[in-house]
Design a protein around this motif. Structure first.
Motif, PDB file in Angstrom:
ATOM      1  N   ILE A  32       4.247  50.679  26.539  1.00 42.38           N
ATOM      2  CA  ILE A  32       5.032  50.617  27.783  1.00 42.38           C
ATOM      3  C   ILE A  32       5.456  52.014  28.215  1.00 42.38           C
ATOM      4  O   ILE A  32       5.399  52.359  29.400  1.00 42.38           O
ATOM      5  CB  ILE A  32       6.260  49.701  27.594  1.00 42.38           C
ATOM      6  CG1 ILE A  32       5.803  48.255  27.382  1.00 42.38           C
ATOM      7  CG2 ILE A  32       7.211  49.798  28.780  1.00 42.38           C
ATOM      8  CD1 ILE A  32       6.901  47.313  26.936  1.00 42.38           C
ATOM      9  N   LYS A  33       5.857  52.847  27.235  1.00 41.37           N
ATOM     10  CA  LYS A  33       6.240  54.226  27.545  1.00 41.37           C
ATOM     11  C   LYS A  33       5.071  54.993  28.162  1.00 41.37           C
ATOM     12  O   LYS A  33       5.230  55.754  29.128  1.00 41.37           O
ATOM     13  CB  LYS A  33       6.706  54.950  26.272  1.00 41.37           C
ATOM     14  CG  LYS A  33       8.065  54.487  25.730  1.00 41.37           C
ATOM     15  CD  LYS A  33       8.428  55.285  24.478  1.00 41.37           C
ATOM     16  CE  LYS A  33       9.731  54.788  23.869  1.00 41.37           C
ATOM     17  NZ  LYS A  33      10.887  55.089  24.743  1.00 41.37           N
ATOM     18  N   ALA A  82       5.794  68.809  32.809  1.00 38.50           N
ATOM     19  CA  ALA A  82       6.226  69.243  31.480  1.00 38.50           C
ATOM     20  C   ALA A  82       7.385  68.392  30.971  1.00 38.50           C
ATOM     21  O   ALA A  82       7.415  68.003  29.796  1.00 38.50           O
ATOM     22  CB  ALA A  82       6.631  70.722  31.529  1.00 38.50           C
ATOM     23  N   LYS A  83       8.330  68.079  31.865  1.00 36.66           N
ATOM     24  CA  LYS A  83       9.477  67.261  31.475  1.00 36.66           C
ATOM     25  C   LYS A  83       9.040  65.866  31.051  1.00 36.66           C
ATOM     26  O   LYS A  83       9.523  65.322  30.042  1.00 36.66           O
ATOM     27  CB  LYS A  83      10.469  67.179  32.644  1.00 36.66           C
ATOM     28  CG  LYS A  83      11.785  66.511  32.316  1.00 36.66           C
ATOM     29  CD  LYS A  83      12.787  66.686  33.459  1.00 36.66           C
ATOM     30  CE  LYS A  83      12.369  65.893  34.676  1.00 36.66           C
ATOM     31  NZ  LYS A  83      13.391  65.944  35.752  1.00 36.66           N
ATOM     32  N   ASN A 107       8.648  62.938  22.682  1.00 37.63           N
ATOM     33  CA  ASN A 107       9.851  62.659  21.880  1.00 37.63           C
ATOM     34  C   ASN A 107      10.018  61.166  21.643  1.00 37.63           C
ATOM     35  O   ASN A 107      10.360  60.736  20.531  1.00 37.63           O
ATOM     36  CB  ASN A 107      11.103  63.213  22.583  1.00 37.63           C
ATOM     37  CG  ASN A 107      11.153  64.724  22.554  1.00 37.63           C
ATOM     38  OD1 ASN A 107      10.570  65.355  21.679  1.00 37.63           O
ATOM     39  ND2 ASN A 107      11.843  65.325  23.516  1.00 37.63           N
ATOM     40  N   GLY A 108       9.752  60.364  22.696  1.00 37.76           N
ATOM     41  CA  GLY A 108       9.874  58.911  22.550  1.00 37.76           C
ATOM     42  C   GLY A 108       8.886  58.345  21.552  1.00 37.76           C
ATOM     43  O   GLY A 108       9.219  57.492  20.729  1.00 37.76           O
ATOM     44  N   ALA A 116       9.740  56.724  17.822  1.00 40.93           N
ATOM     45  CA  ALA A 116       9.302  55.361  17.497  1.00 40.93           C
ATOM     46  C   ALA A 116       8.531  55.333  16.173  1.00 40.93           C
ATOM     47  O   ALA A 116       8.789  54.486  15.310  1.00 40.93           O
ATOM     48  CB  ALA A 116       8.443  54.810  18.630  1.00 40.93           C
ATOM     49  N   TRP A 117       7.577  56.244  16.009  1.00 42.09           N
ATOM     50  CA  TRP A 117       6.800  56.270  14.764  1.00 42.09           C
ATOM     51  C   TRP A 117       7.668  56.694  13.574  1.00 42.09           C
ATOM     52  O   TRP A 117       7.540  56.145  12.479  1.00 42.09           O
ATOM     53  CB  TRP A 117       5.619  57.226  14.886  1.00 42.09           C
ATOM     54  CG  TRP A 117       4.506  56.791  15.798  1.00 42.09           C
ATOM     55  CD1 TRP A 117       3.852  57.563  16.703  1.00 42.09           C
ATOM     56  CD2 TRP A 117       3.895  55.498  15.881  1.00 42.09           C
ATOM     57  NE1 TRP A 117       2.885  56.845  17.349  1.00 42.09           N
ATOM     58  CE2 TRP A 117       2.884  55.563  16.855  1.00 42.09           C
ATOM     59  CE3 TRP A 117       4.112  54.279  15.227  1.00 42.09           C
ATOM     60  CZ2 TRP A 117       2.091  54.479  17.207  1.00 42.09           C
ATOM     61  CZ3 TRP A 117       3.327  53.181  15.576  1.00 42.09           C
ATOM     62  CH2 TRP A 117       2.328  53.290  16.555  1.00 42.09           C
TER      63      TRP A 117
END
Length: 401
Positions: free
Chosen positions: A258-259, A375-376, A383-384, A388-389
């Protein structure tokens, strides 16, 4: 709007500052809606104008417009404002399955919003009567204006065929060496042309790779979603801790999917689309360069005609020909036309010099914003995914030892 605001897609002044009485013109293209069915179907847009300019009727006006109305505005401005870079329109999709997709409609809405606000924020274009008609007229008046054909669009099909044949003939003459092409060759003009053509190539290449990035994010998101479903099913085979770990791995995969899909959409709207918009902008500039070349050629041809007419005039004076009076009238008319043509060409050159400086400043701002958004977004996605991992590692490591 969730999408970033490129320069030119905002107002001259915020309506909230109206208490200071500073002039403002704010336009929003909103609420796309499908109208009609089948081949007659189209998308309409609500265009909301807020202003305190005296030439407008009231402080707020809401009208309904369709894509062809935006095309009308673009074409009218291009015909009237020689030397000014008219903001580009988004392409018209000819693929039926994409025409009414939510994503395509939103991309077009955003591009049309940028288009009309760039006009509204331009010191010359914002004074256009055609812009006022577009922003204020009711639908019936807009329809009548749109069907009042002008310029080349007023010509009949037979006339257009003749124009095409004339162009073909001219091109053949140039290729065969019968006629030398008349083209401006000043260092300033050559520098501008080279800059625009190189910029077009670089922008097109960047946009192509941005498209691939969007596609990659989507494909990876789809793959992770399928992987997550498969691993969750694998987890149901065992009721022990390993089965639960597999189920959690599957759930995390779906969350990351989803991300990725969200970031793909963000990348499309805030990175690929701005790049595509600038590819279109450069093509619009090339159209203005072509108009300048036409004006220069006309100036040269008139100067040549005047020179020959002057030779004829001197002959008539020497021979005291009865044609002298008529020749003098024609010569004076040609001289006046030549002076007006030179004035128009000089105006185009001056405006283009101003426009190219404005374009470069705007491009620097817009491209800086687009690459910052890119970039943002990538940092946020990375990071997300890492978080998660990382949250799964302790449980998976317990079963791998």
């Amino acid at each position: 709007m969730n999408t970033m605001q490129r320069s030119g897609s905002g107002s001259l002044q915020s309506p909230r500052s109206s208490s200071s009485q500073a002039p403002f013109l704010s336009v929003s293209v909103t609420d796309p809606a499908k109208m009609g069915n089948g081949v007659q179907a189209y998308i309409s847009y609500k265009v909301i104008t807020k202003t305190n300019l005296p030439e407008y009727q009231g402080n707020e006006k809401i009208v309904i417009r369709r894509y062809s109305d935006f095309v009308w505005l673009h074409d009218r401005l291009f015909e009237k404002y020689k030397g000014i870079f008219i903001p580009p329109l988004p392409e018209k999709s000819t693929v039926e399955k994409f025409r009414f997709s939510a994503e395509f409609i939103e991309m077009r809405r955003q591009a049309l919003d940028v288009f009309v606000n760039r006009i509204a924020s331009h010191h010359e274009l914002r004074q256009s009567d055609d812009l006022r008609i577009f922003l204020q007229a009711d639908e019936q008046t807009m329809d009548r204006a749109r069907f009042q054909e002008t310029g080349i669009f007023k010509k009949k099909p037979a006339d257009l065929i003749q124009i095409f044949k004339d162009v073909q003939s001219k091109v053949s003459d140039v290729v065969l060496g019968k006629e030398k092409p008349v083209e401006e060759s000043t260092p300033e003009y050559e520098k501008m042309k080279n800059y625009i053509f190189e910029l077009e190539d670089h922008l097109a290449e960047a946009q192509k790779h941005a498209y691939r990035l969007v596609k990659r994010h989507r494909e990876l998101g789809e793959s992770l979603s399928e992987f997550g479903k498969a691993v969750k099913l694998l987890g149901t085979c065992d009721d022990d801790a390993l089965g639960k770990a597999f189920s959690e791995l599957g759930a995390k995969s779906e969350i990351i999917s989803i991300k990725l899909q969200k970031e793909a959409h963000h990348l499309l709207m805030n990175f690929e689309e701005p790049l595509k918009d600038y590819v279109r902008a450069v093509q619009s500039i090339k159209a203005t360069i072509a108009e300048r070349a036409t004006a220069f050629k006309k100036q040269c041809e008139l100067a040549e005609t005047i020179k020959f007419k002057e030779i004829d005039l001197n002959k008539y004076r020497l021979t005291r020909s009865e044609k002298l009076a008529e020749a003098e009238r024609e010569y004076e008319m040609l001289k006046a036309e030549g002076e007006e043509t030179s004035r128009r060409f000089d105006m185009i050159v001056r405006l283009m010099n101003e426009e190219i400086a404005r374009f470069q400043e705007q491009k620097t701002s817009d491209m800086g914003l687009a690459f910052h958004e890119f970039a943002k977004g990538q940092a946020r996605l990375s990071n997300g995914i890492a978080d998660a991992w990382r949250s799964l590692l302790p449980k998976l490591e317990a079963h791998s030892s």
